[in-house]
Motif scaffolding. Sequence first.
Motif, PDB file in Angstrom:
ATOM      1  N   ARG A 143       0.838  -1.210   0.000  1.00 44.31           N
ATOM      2  CA  ARG A 143       0.000   0.000   0.000  1.00 44.31           C
ATOM      3  C   ARG A 143       0.867   1.253   0.000  1.00 44.31           C
ATOM      4  NH1 ARG A 143      -3.402  -3.148   4.166  1.00 44.31           N
ATOM      5  NH2 ARG A 143      -1.942  -2.198   5.622  1.00 44.31           N
ATOM      6  N   MET A 144       1.472   1.532  -1.125  1.00 44.56           N
ATOM      7  CA  MET A 144       2.316   2.724  -1.254  1.00 44.56           C
ATOM      8  C   MET A 144       1.452   3.973  -1.426  1.00 44.56           C
ATOM      9  SD  MET A 144       5.369   1.548  -0.915  1.00 44.56           S
ATOM     10  CE  MET A 144       6.546   2.738  -1.553  1.00 44.56           C
ATOM     11  N   ALA A 145       0.414   3.875  -2.229  1.00 39.71           N
ATOM     12  CA  ALA A 145      -0.458   5.019  -2.506  1.00 39.71           C
ATOM     13  C   ALA A 145      -1.375   5.288  -1.318  1.00 39.71           C
ATOM     14  CB  ALA A 145      -1.289   4.751  -3.754  1.00 39.71           C
ATOM     15  N   THR A 146      -1.867   6.500  -1.243  1.00 37.82           N
ATOM     16  CA  THR A 146      -2.804   6.870  -0.186  1.00 37.82           C
ATOM     17  C   THR A 146      -4.120   6.127  -0.381  1.00 37.82           C
ATOM     18  OG1 THR A 146      -1.800   9.061  -0.025  1.00 37.82           O
ATOM     19  CG2 THR A 146      -4.002   8.806   0.924  1.00 37.82           C
ATOM     20  N   TRP A 147      -4.652   5.612   0.725  1.00 37.91           N
ATOM     21  CA  TRP A 147      -5.938   4.921   0.700  1.00 37.91           C
ATOM     22  C   TRP A 147      -6.708   5.337   1.948  1.00 37.91           C
ATOM     23  CZ3 TRP A 147      -7.121   1.148   4.459  1.00 37.91           C
ATOM     24  CH2 TRP A 147      -6.061   0.741   5.252  1.00 37.91           C
ATOM     25  N   TYR A 148      -7.990   5.007   1.985  1.00 42.36           N
ATOM     26  CA  TYR A 148      -8.870   5.451   3.073  1.00 42.36           C
ATOM     27  C   TYR A 148      -9.640   4.255   3.628  1.00 42.36           C
ATOM     28  CZ  TYR A 148      -7.669   9.778   0.835  1.00 42.36           C
ATOM     29  OH  TYR A 148      -6.952  10.808   0.274  1.00 42.36           O
ATOM     30  N   GLY A 205      -1.472   4.694   4.296  1.00 45.08           N
ATOM     31  CA  GLY A 205      -0.545   4.312   3.243  1.00 45.08           C
ATOM     32  C   GLY A 205       0.889   4.629   3.603  1.00 45.08           C
ATOM     33  N   PHE A 206       1.783   4.107   2.796  1.00 43.24           N
ATOM     34  CA  PHE A 206       3.215   4.242   3.051  1.00 43.24           C
ATOM     35  C   PHE A 206       3.647   5.698   3.202  1.00 43.24           C
ATOM     36  CE2 PHE A 206       7.546   4.814   1.509  1.00 43.24           C
ATOM     37  CZ  PHE A 206       8.246   3.976   2.371  1.00 43.24           C
ATOM     38  N   PHE A 207       3.300   6.527   2.225  1.00 43.26           N
ATOM     39  CA  PHE A 207       3.765   7.912   2.270  1.00 43.26           C
ATOM     40  C   PHE A 207       3.038   8.722   3.339  1.00 43.26           C
ATOM     41  CE2 PHE A 207       5.362   6.690  -1.924  1.00 43.26           C
ATOM     42  CZ  PHE A 207       6.695   7.025  -1.736  1.00 43.26           C
ATOM     43  N   VAL A 208       1.846   8.290   3.727  1.00 41.53           N
ATOM     44  CA  VAL A 208       1.147   8.937   4.841  1.00 41.53           C
ATOM     45  C   VAL A 208       1.945   8.719   6.133  1.00 41.53           C
ATOM     46  CG1 VAL A 208      -0.953   8.971   6.242  1.00 41.53           C
ATOM     47  CG2 VAL A 208      -1.112   8.773   3.744  1.00 41.53           C
ATOM     48  N   HIS A 229       5.869  11.048  -5.853  1.00 38.53           N
ATOM     49  CA  HIS A 229       4.843  11.300  -4.842  1.00 38.53           C
ATOM     50  C   HIS A 229       5.055  12.678  -4.243  1.00 38.53           C
ATOM     51  CE1 HIS A 229       1.788  10.145  -1.915  1.00 38.53           C
ATOM     52  NE2 HIS A 229       2.465  10.937  -1.103  1.00 38.53           N
ATOM     53  N   ASP A 230       3.993  13.468  -4.167  1.00 38.53           N
ATOM     54  CA  ASP A 230       4.050  14.809  -3.585  1.00 38.53           C
ATOM     55  C   ASP A 230       3.874  14.692  -2.069  1.00 38.53           C
ATOM     56  OD1 ASP A 230       3.759  17.430  -2.756  1.00 38.53           O
ATOM     57  OD2 ASP A 230       2.247  17.947  -4.250  1.00 38.53           O
ATOM     58  N   LEU A 231       4.992  14.574  -1.354  1.00 39.49           N
ATOM     59  CA  LEU A 231       4.934  14.386   0.092  1.00 39.49           C
ATOM     60  C   LEU A 231       4.381  15.616   0.801  1.00 39.49           C
ATOM     61  CD1 LEU A 231       5.409  12.258   2.223  1.00 39.49           C
ATOM     62  CD2 LEU A 231       7.780  13.044   2.411  1.00 39.49           C
ATOM     63  N   TRP A 232       4.611  16.802   0.238  1.00 40.90           N
ATOM     64  CA  TRP A 232       4.043  18.025   0.846  1.00 40.90           C
ATOM     65  C   TRP A 232       2.518  17.953   0.849  1.00 40.90           C
ATOM     66  CZ3 TRP A 232       6.978  20.712   3.792  1.00 40.90           C
ATOM     67  CH2 TRP A 232       8.341  20.852   3.510  1.00 40.90           C
ATOM     68  N   ALA A 233       1.932  17.500  -0.262  1.00 42.82           N
ATOM     69  CA  ALA A 233       0.464  17.376  -0.326  1.00 42.82           C
ATOM     70  C   ALA A 233      -0.031  16.362   0.698  1.00 42.82           C
ATOM     71  CB  ALA A 233       0.024  16.978  -1.735  1.00 42.82           C
ATOM     72  N   THR A 234       0.698  15.272   0.867  1.00 41.66           N
ATOM     73  CA  THR A 234       0.316  14.254   1.849  1.00 41.66           C
ATOM     74  C   THR A 234       0.420  14.811   3.265  1.00 41.66           C
ATOM     75  OG1 THR A 234       1.039  12.521   0.340  1.00 41.66           O
ATOM     76  CG2 THR A 234       0.778  11.906   2.661  1.00 41.66           C
ATOM     77  N   ILE A 235       1.445  15.594   3.529  1.00 41.84           N
ATOM     78  CA  ILE A 235       1.591  16.228   4.847  1.00 41.84           C
ATOM     79  C   ILE A 235       0.404  17.148   5.117  1.00 41.84           C
ATOM     80  CG2 ILE A 235       2.939  17.922   6.162  1.00 41.84           C
ATOM     81  CD1 ILE A 235       5.449  16.617   4.825  1.00 41.84           C
ATOM     82  N   ARG A 236       0.037  17.954   4.131  1.00 44.30           N
ATOM     83  CA  ARG A 236      -1.113  18.856   4.311  1.00 44.30           C
ATOM     84  C   ARG A 236      -2.401  18.054   4.529  1.00 44.30           C
ATOM     85  NH1 ARG A 236       1.951  21.709   0.466  1.00 44.30           N
ATOM     86  NH2 ARG A 236       0.804  20.755  -1.250  1.00 44.30           N
TER      87      ARG A 236
END
Length: 175
Positions: free
Chosen positions: A60-65, A81-84, A150-157
């Motif tokens: 699960r690398m991509a963001t999921w809910y 997800g991983f980047f989350v 992957h846009d980690l800044w967007a994930t952080i926000r």
Amino acid sequence: MTSEDIAKVDNWQSRVRVAHGMALEKGWWDDGIANRPIEDIENNFHAEVSEAWEEYRAGRMATWYADPQAVLSGKVPKPEGFFVELADLLIRIADAAGAHRIDVGVVYFNGPGFNIATNKTIWRLHYLIAKCDFENVIDECLSLAANNNHDLWATIREKLAYNATRPYRHGGKRA
């Protein structure tokens, strides 16, 4: 912290200000810095890296809910997800830097770095946290995200927006 504050998170200083401000609002520092040992804080860093590892192992690398219906009911869904998990790590580091007035060094990020395997990056993050080398922890996370487009800044926000909806101390947790 307001949604406008969160929307402006795009560099290290804004991340420190928002992450620590939110942690203050949620009660994580109510007992004072002296009553939140640095060992507990660093253990939480390691926990986020371990959670990232579990997401990687599950593919699960991509963001999921977990609750995709939350959006339909007007709630902010909890991203997973991983980047989350890497975003959570960087949020925690930013909070600690704000609380302890820690200068992690100048955070320069010039795009993707070496394309190292994710499993080696996870190991390296644990190693760097143990050395308190937070500047390189941040760079590793940003490099891995960039190498994976992957846009980690967007994930952080996105994760900060969800955290803003969480209750005081997330239900009474100690650390």
